[in-house]
Design a protein around this motif. Structure first.
Motif, PDB file in Angstrom:
ATOM      1  N   MET A   1       0.821  -1.180   0.000  1.00 46.11           N
ATOM      2  CA  MET A   1       0.000   0.000   0.000  1.00 46.11           C
ATOM      3  C   MET A   1       0.874   1.256   0.000  1.00 46.11           C
ATOM      4  O   MET A   1       0.545   2.218  -0.679  1.00 46.11           O
ATOM      5  CB  MET A   1      -0.881  -0.064   1.251  1.00 46.11           C
ATOM      6  CG  MET A   1      -2.075   0.788   1.204  1.00 46.11           C
ATOM      7  SD  MET A   1      -3.054   0.383  -0.200  1.00 46.11           S
ATOM      8  CE  MET A   1      -4.611   0.596   0.429  1.00 46.11           C
ATOM      9  N   GLY A   2       1.949   1.208   0.760  1.00 41.83           N
ATOM     10  CA  GLY A   2       2.858   2.344   0.837  1.00 41.83           C
ATOM     11  C   GLY A   2       3.495   2.644  -0.501  1.00 41.83           C
ATOM     12  O   GLY A   2       3.689   3.796  -0.888  1.00 41.83           O
ATOM     13  N   VAL A   3       3.829   1.589  -1.266  1.00 40.49           N
ATOM     14  CA  VAL A   3       4.448   1.770  -2.583  1.00 40.49           C
ATOM     15  C   VAL A   3       3.447   2.420  -3.535  1.00 40.49           C
ATOM     16  O   VAL A   3       3.792   3.322  -4.296  1.00 40.49           O
ATOM     17  CB  VAL A   3       4.945   0.404  -3.131  1.00 40.49           C
ATOM     18  CG1 VAL A   3       5.421   0.531  -4.555  1.00 40.49           C
ATOM     19  CG2 VAL A   3       6.026  -0.167  -2.249  1.00 40.49           C
ATOM     20  N   VAL A   4       2.208   1.959  -3.515  1.00 40.82           N
ATOM     21  CA  VAL A   4       1.171   2.528  -4.375  1.00 40.82           C
ATOM     22  C   VAL A   4       0.947   3.997  -4.018  1.00 40.82           C
ATOM     23  O   VAL A   4       0.833   4.859  -4.889  1.00 40.82           O
ATOM     24  CB  VAL A   4      -0.140   1.716  -4.264  1.00 40.82           C
ATOM     25  CG1 VAL A   4      -1.270   2.406  -5.005  1.00 40.82           C
ATOM     26  CG2 VAL A   4       0.053   0.322  -4.777  1.00 40.82           C
ATOM     27  N   GLY A   5       0.916   4.309  -2.747  1.00 38.76           N
ATOM     28  CA  GLY A   5       0.747   5.693  -2.304  1.00 38.76           C
ATOM     29  C   GLY A   5       1.903   6.566  -2.762  1.00 38.76           C
ATOM     30  O   GLY A   5       1.709   7.695  -3.212  1.00 38.76           O
ATOM     31  N   THR A   6       3.113   6.042  -2.682  1.00 38.35           N
ATOM     32  CA  THR A   6       4.295   6.792  -3.116  1.00 38.35           C
ATOM     33  C   THR A   6       4.256   7.023  -4.618  1.00 38.35           C
ATOM     34  O   THR A   6       4.566   8.120  -5.093  1.00 38.35           O
ATOM     35  CB  THR A   6       5.583   6.027  -2.724  1.00 38.35           C
ATOM     36  OG1 THR A   6       5.589   5.819  -1.320  1.00 38.35           O
ATOM     37  CG2 THR A   6       6.814   6.781  -3.144  1.00 38.35           C
ATOM     38  N   LEU A   7       3.871   5.978  -5.361  1.00 39.78           N
ATOM     39  CA  LEU A   7       3.774   6.114  -6.824  1.00 39.78           C
ATOM     40  C   LEU A   7       2.701   7.135  -7.209  1.00 39.78           C
ATOM     41  O   LEU A   7       2.902   7.950  -8.116  1.00 39.78           O
ATOM     42  CB  LEU A   7       3.479   4.758  -7.468  1.00 39.78           C
ATOM     43  CG  LEU A   7       4.637   3.763  -7.488  1.00 39.78           C
ATOM     44  CD1 LEU A   7       4.162   2.437  -8.045  1.00 39.78           C
ATOM     45  CD2 LEU A   7       5.795   4.298  -8.315  1.00 39.78           C
ATOM     46  N   CYS A   8       1.561   7.086  -6.551  1.00 41.43           N
ATOM     47  CA  CYS A   8       0.483   8.056  -6.843  1.00 41.43           C
ATOM     48  C   CYS A   8       0.917   9.474  -6.506  1.00 41.43           C
ATOM     49  O   CYS A   8       0.671  10.408  -7.279  1.00 41.43           O
ATOM     50  CB  CYS A   8      -0.774   7.687  -6.056  1.00 41.43           C
ATOM     51  SG  CYS A   8      -1.646   6.261  -6.725  1.00 41.43           S
ATOM     52  N   THR A   9       1.575   9.630  -5.381  1.00 39.73           N
ATOM     53  CA  THR A   9       2.058  10.959  -4.992  1.00 39.73           C
ATOM     54  C   THR A   9       3.082  11.464  -5.997  1.00 39.73           C
ATOM     55  O   THR A   9       3.059  12.629  -6.397  1.00 39.73           O
ATOM     56  CB  THR A   9       2.671  10.909  -3.573  1.00 39.73           C
ATOM     57  OG1 THR A   9       1.687  10.435  -2.668  1.00 39.73           O
ATOM     58  CG2 THR A   9       3.163  12.272  -3.139  1.00 39.73           C
ATOM     59  N   SER A  10       3.969  10.594  -6.424  1.00 43.75           N
ATOM     60  CA  SER A  10       4.994  10.959  -7.412  1.00 43.75           C
ATOM     61  C   SER A  10       4.347  11.356  -8.736  1.00 43.75           C
ATOM     62  O   SER A  10       4.723  12.340  -9.364  1.00 43.75           O
ATOM     63  CB  SER A  10       5.949   9.789  -7.605  1.00 43.75           C
ATOM     64  OG  SER A  10       6.872  10.068  -8.634  1.00 43.75           O
ATOM     65  N   TRP A  11       3.352  10.577  -9.163  1.00 47.17           N
ATOM     66  CA  TRP A  11       2.668  10.864 -10.417  1.00 47.17           C
ATOM     67  C   TRP A  11       1.925  12.201 -10.337  1.00 47.17           C
ATOM     68  O   TRP A  11       1.989  13.014 -11.257  1.00 47.17           O
ATOM     69  CB  TRP A  11       1.692   9.729 -10.730  1.00 47.17           C
ATOM     70  CG  TRP A  11       0.919   9.967 -11.984  1.00 47.17           C
ATOM     71  CD1 TRP A  11       1.337   9.835 -13.261  1.00 47.17           C
ATOM     72  CD2 TRP A  11      -0.439  10.416 -12.056  1.00 47.17           C
ATOM     73  NE1 TRP A  11       0.334  10.161 -14.137  1.00 47.17           N
ATOM     74  CE2 TRP A  11      -0.777  10.526 -13.422  1.00 47.17           C
ATOM     75  CE3 TRP A  11      -1.405  10.723 -11.100  1.00 47.17           C
ATOM     76  CZ2 TRP A  11      -2.030  10.934 -13.846  1.00 47.17           C
ATOM     77  CZ3 TRP A  11      -2.656  11.123 -11.541  1.00 47.17           C
ATOM     78  CH2 TRP A  11      -2.957  11.224 -12.895  1.00 47.17           C
ATOM     79  N   LEU A  12       1.233  12.453  -9.233  1.00 44.32           N
ATOM     80  CA  LEU A  12       0.520  13.722  -9.050  1.00 44.32           C
ATOM     81  C   LEU A  12       1.485  14.904  -9.034  1.00 44.32           C
ATOM     82  O   LEU A  12       1.194  15.962  -9.609  1.00 44.32           O
ATOM     83  CB  LEU A  12      -0.313  13.706  -7.763  1.00 44.32           C
ATOM     84  CG  LEU A  12      -1.609  12.910  -7.816  1.00 44.32           C
ATOM     85  CD1 LEU A  12      -2.240  12.827  -6.429  1.00 44.32           C
ATOM     86  CD2 LEU A  12      -2.575  13.529  -8.800  1.00 44.32           C
ATOM     87  N   ALA A  13       2.631  14.730  -8.401  1.00 46.20           N
ATOM     88  CA  ALA A  13       3.634  15.799  -8.380  1.00 46.20           C
ATOM     89  C   ALA A  13       4.138  16.078  -9.789  1.00 46.20           C
ATOM     90  O   ALA A  13       4.322  17.234 -10.182  1.00 46.20           O
ATOM     91  CB  ALA A  13       4.786  15.417  -7.460  1.00 46.20           C
ATOM     92  N   HIS A  14       4.333  15.014 -10.550  1.00 48.34           N
ATOM     93  CA  HIS A  14       4.797  15.167 -11.936  1.00 48.34           C
ATOM     94  C   HIS A  14       3.743  15.892 -12.789  1.00 48.34           C
ATOM     95  O   HIS A  14       4.060  16.810 -13.543  1.00 48.34           O
ATOM     96  CB  HIS A  14       5.116  13.790 -12.527  1.00 48.34           C
ATOM     97  CG  HIS A  14       5.455  13.826 -13.978  1.00 48.34           C
ATOM     98  ND1 HIS A  14       6.636  14.344 -14.455  1.00 48.34           N
ATOM     99  CD2 HIS A  14       4.747  13.438 -15.080  1.00 48.34           C
ATOM    100  CE1 HIS A  14       6.660  14.263 -15.776  1.00 48.34           C
ATOM    101  NE2 HIS A  14       5.514  13.712 -16.169  1.00 48.34           N
ATOM    102  N   VAL A  15       2.500  15.486 -12.674  1.00 46.74           N
ATOM    103  CA  VAL A  15       1.403  16.110 -13.426  1.00 46.74           C
ATOM    104  C   VAL A  15       1.263  17.580 -13.030  1.00 46.74           C
ATOM    105  O   VAL A  15       1.099  18.457 -13.884  1.00 46.74           O
ATOM    106  CB  VAL A  15       0.085  15.330 -13.211  1.00 46.74           C
ATOM    107  CG1 VAL A  15      -1.113  16.109 -13.754  1.00 46.74           C
ATOM    108  CG2 VAL A  15       0.164  13.961 -13.862  1.00 46.74           C
TER     109      VAL A  15
END
Length: 172
Positions: A1-15
């Motif tokens: 779950m932590g990895v998915v949250g980190t990936l989503c946060t990273s993607w949102l920051a990129h967008v």
């Protein structure tokens, strides 16, 4: 779950970063266009400056050799005015062509109107000069024709300035 949250946060920051970069680029482009338009508008107004001198000598009767409002000015004053208007018509045409590119269309249309009215004033004064050789126009005809031509030039210049001001003052 932590990895998915980190990936989503990273993607949102990129967008978000991409959107901010795109928005900043649009704002900078808008500012650059506004600056270029201002330059083009000022160049057009500078091209119209000789018209002021003509209006002051022929319509407002400033300067030497100018007669009363009811009759045409002296031939040499009229000849100088025609030469200046010829130069102004050419300069306005060139400056107006740049406005066609810079836009917006409302300003470009008003620039064409200024150019057209200055041409009409020149044609009117050419007719007066021609009539002077045949005795001259009547005072009433001269006064009415000159007033109409001058009013048309002044109104068209005012409309151009108003449209240009609206574009420059509009928020980016």
């Amino acid at each position: 779950m932590g990895v998915v949250g980190t990936l989503c946060t990273s993607w949102l920051a990129h967008v978000t970063a991409r959107r901010q970069t795109r928005d900043q680029g649009a704002v900078e482009q808008s500012r650059a266009l506004r600056s270029e338009r201002l330059e083009a508008y000022l160049a057009f107004m500078k091209a119209a400056e000789p018209v002021d001198g003509v209006l002051h000598r022929v319509a407002h009767h400033d300067g030497p050799g100018v007669s009363v409002w009811n009759s045409p000015p002296a031939a040499h004053v009229l000849d100088e005015a025609l030469a200046e208007l010829g130069t102004a018509v050419d300069a306005l045409y060139k400056a107006q062509a740049r406005l066609d590119l810079m836009g917006p269309k409302t300003v470009a249309v008003e620039a064409v109107n200024v150019w057209s009215e200055v041409r009409s004033l020149r044609m009117y004064l050419q007719g007066v000069r021609h009539d002077m050789l045949a005795g001259g126009p009547s005072a009433e005809d001269y006064r009415a024709g000159l007033q109409d031509a001058v009013d048309a030039v002044e109104v068209s210049r005012e409309r151009f300035a108003q449209r240009a001001r609206e574009v420059i003052e509009a928020p980016p």
